[in-house]
Scaffold this motif. Structure first.
Motif, PDB file in Angstrom:
ATOM      1  N   GLN A   1       0.836  -1.204   0.000  1.00 40.05           N
ATOM      2  CA  GLN A   1       0.000   0.000   0.000  1.00 40.05           C
ATOM      3  C   GLN A   1       0.879   1.266   0.000  1.00 40.05           C
ATOM      4  OE1 GLN A   1      -3.290   0.570  -0.157  1.00 40.05           O
ATOM      5  NE2 GLN A   1      -3.350   2.701   0.488  1.00 40.05           N
TER       6      GLN A   1
ATOM      7  N   LEU B   1      -6.883   6.090  -0.901  1.00 38.74           N
ATOM      8  CA  LEU B   1      -7.952   5.247  -1.445  1.00 38.74           C
ATOM      9  C   LEU B   1      -7.689   4.868  -2.903  1.00 38.74           C
ATOM     10  CD1 LEU B   1     -11.205   6.743   0.128  1.00 38.74           C
ATOM     11  CD2 LEU B   1     -10.068   4.594   0.702  1.00 38.74           C
ATOM     12  N   THR B   2      -7.044   5.776  -3.651  1.00 38.62           N
ATOM     13  CA  THR B   2      -6.716   5.439  -5.040  1.00 38.62           C
ATOM     14  C   THR B   2      -5.674   4.318  -5.072  1.00 38.62           C
ATOM     15  OG1 THR B   2      -7.188   7.709  -5.664  1.00 38.62           O
ATOM     16  CG2 THR B   2      -5.969   6.394  -7.254  1.00 38.62           C
TER      17      THR B   2
ATOM     18  N   ALA C   1      -5.380   2.028  -2.772  1.00 36.61           N
ATOM     19  CA  ALA C   1      -6.116   0.814  -2.391  1.00 36.61           C
ATOM     20  C   ALA C   1      -6.911   0.262  -3.579  1.00 36.61           C
ATOM     21  CB  ALA C   1      -7.053   1.105  -1.214  1.00 36.61           C
ATOM     22  N   ALA C   2      -7.506   1.175  -4.366  1.00 33.90           N
ATOM     23  CA  ALA C   2      -8.250   0.751  -5.562  1.00 33.90           C
ATOM     24  C   ALA C   2      -7.299   0.086  -6.556  1.00 33.90           C
ATOM     25  CB  ALA C   2      -8.938   1.953  -6.207  1.00 33.90           C
TER      26      ALA C   2
ATOM     27  N   ALA D   1      -6.477  -3.450  -5.465  1.00 31.17           N
ATOM     28  CA  ALA D   1      -7.581  -4.352  -5.792  1.00 31.17           C
ATOM     29  C   ALA D   1      -7.581  -4.674  -7.289  1.00 31.17           C
ATOM     30  CB  ALA D   1      -8.916  -3.720  -5.405  1.00 31.17           C
ATOM     31  N   PHE D   2      -7.274  -3.660  -8.081  1.00 32.78           N
ATOM     32  CA  PHE D   2      -7.359  -3.777  -9.534  1.00 32.78           C
ATOM     33  C   PHE D   2      -6.345  -4.772 -10.102  1.00 32.78           C
ATOM     34  CE2 PHE D   2      -8.092  -1.050 -13.513  1.00 32.78           C
ATOM     35  CZ  PHE D   2      -9.316  -1.650 -13.707  1.00 32.78           C
TER      36      PHE D   2
ATOM     37  N   CYS E   1      -5.812  -7.782  -9.298  1.00 33.33           N
ATOM     38  CA  CYS E   1      -6.135  -9.204  -9.173  1.00 33.33           C
ATOM     39  C   CYS E   1      -6.350  -9.779 -10.565  1.00 33.33           C
ATOM     40  CB  CYS E   1      -7.404  -9.388  -8.352  1.00 33.33           C
ATOM     41  SG  CYS E   1      -7.176  -8.907  -6.653  1.00 33.33           S
TER      42      CYS E   1
END
Lengths: 200, 200
Positions: free
Chosen positions: A141, A165-166, A168-169, A172-173, A175
């Motif tokens: 992160q 938050l970007t 974190a996005a 996630a992206f 994966c």
């Protein structure tokens, strides 16, 4: 427990001391080969020793038990990925190019561990798993936050982005889908959606 | 193997036939409770039967063995999520609103199964796992392709999007981060990045 030496430290240590992290890495590389061939249930310290061409006792010099070996293995591979991610994202190249390289490296990492990582992590550290994995992920992160911040600073990303938050996005992206799409157009599409979104 | 009846079929069957899927579902619900309390290694058919308030023999009427029970459990929960995803994405609401609802439901599903899903799936179907999981995921990919196509048709999404790859990107995007961000702003940010990207 021995930790891998940093390059800075290795410079000044004796030949014998320098061989310590190498043998440890050799054992970890042998462990992943045994895991790939025989799976978690077939992982035996004897076989790791045989493939690493060391005595079984040598494995126990570096790792307390099989659980300790598996935990070290997860950390070894994860940290190699993080080191690459840090290098890719900190380069001088345009943000979009760094993003595509990061996604490609990330998907290769996910592919490498698919179906194995969760099982190994669970067996490696059944009790303190959540805190341990959160600690590992916090490092990633941080790399992604610096990456997003660098894009904002260079004017390539929107100045009003929430950096945390970007990041974190973006984590996630990365994966990989369960389905096998051709890798290159998939990475292009991920990068395009992340950069420009899908709005009409 | 009994399959859960659809509502359309249940309407016309007798009371006794209708009780069949219910008892099966009760056993599956009891299984997830036992898994949460005792973990995969503590899952015993006796305890499942006790919590479901049925005899041990009744469990074996519906499931051949523990492996079959675990496979049914993964399918039961996954298909409940897919049913919700299909309902959310097929509604008449604006695309952005459907997207946020889908992400919220997806993250709740990931949270529910975090750390358990991969282990259960592995134990449930150690040999044919890849084909089985790919089959499950293909269904979700189809739901997301119809969702993206509906947004293109309504003019809310760009007309030049590759529907298949955009759906795959959206599937990847629904992974929950290992870190605990406040859920609502995180979903807003995911939706914002997916819709509008991060470009300056």
């Amino acid at each position: 427990m021995h930790k891998p030496c940093t390059y800075a430290r290795v410079k000044y240590v004796t030949t014998e001391a320098r061989s310590v992290p190498n043998k440890r890495d050799i054992i970890l590389e042998a462990t992943i080969r045994v895991l790939r061939e025989r799976g978690l249930s077939g992982l035996k310290v004897e076989e790791v020793a045989r493939q690493a061409e060391v005595g079984k006792g040598t494995v126990y010099l570096y790792f307390e038990d099989k659980q300790d070996l598996l935990k070290a293995l997860v950390e070894y591979h994860t940290q190699r990925f993080y080191a690459d991610a840090a290098e890719i994202t900190a380069s001088e190249r345009p943000f979009r190019e760094r993003l595509e390289r990061l996604l490609a490296r990330r998907l290769a990492f996910v592919d490498e561990w698919r179906g194995l990582w969760a099982a190994v992590a669970r067996e490696a550290n059944p009790k303190g798993q959540k805190a341990w994995l959160t600690g590992l992920h916090q490092h990633y992160q941080g790399i992604l936050e610096r990456f997003v911040a660098s894009g904002v600073a260079s004017g390539e990303l929107r100045p009003d982005l929430d950096v945390e938050l970007t990041a974190a996005a973006l984590a996630a992206f990365g994966c990989s889908p369960q389905l096998d799409f051709p890798r290159e157009p998939y990475i292009q599409q991920l990068a395009e959606v992340f950069m420009k979104g899908v709005c009409a």
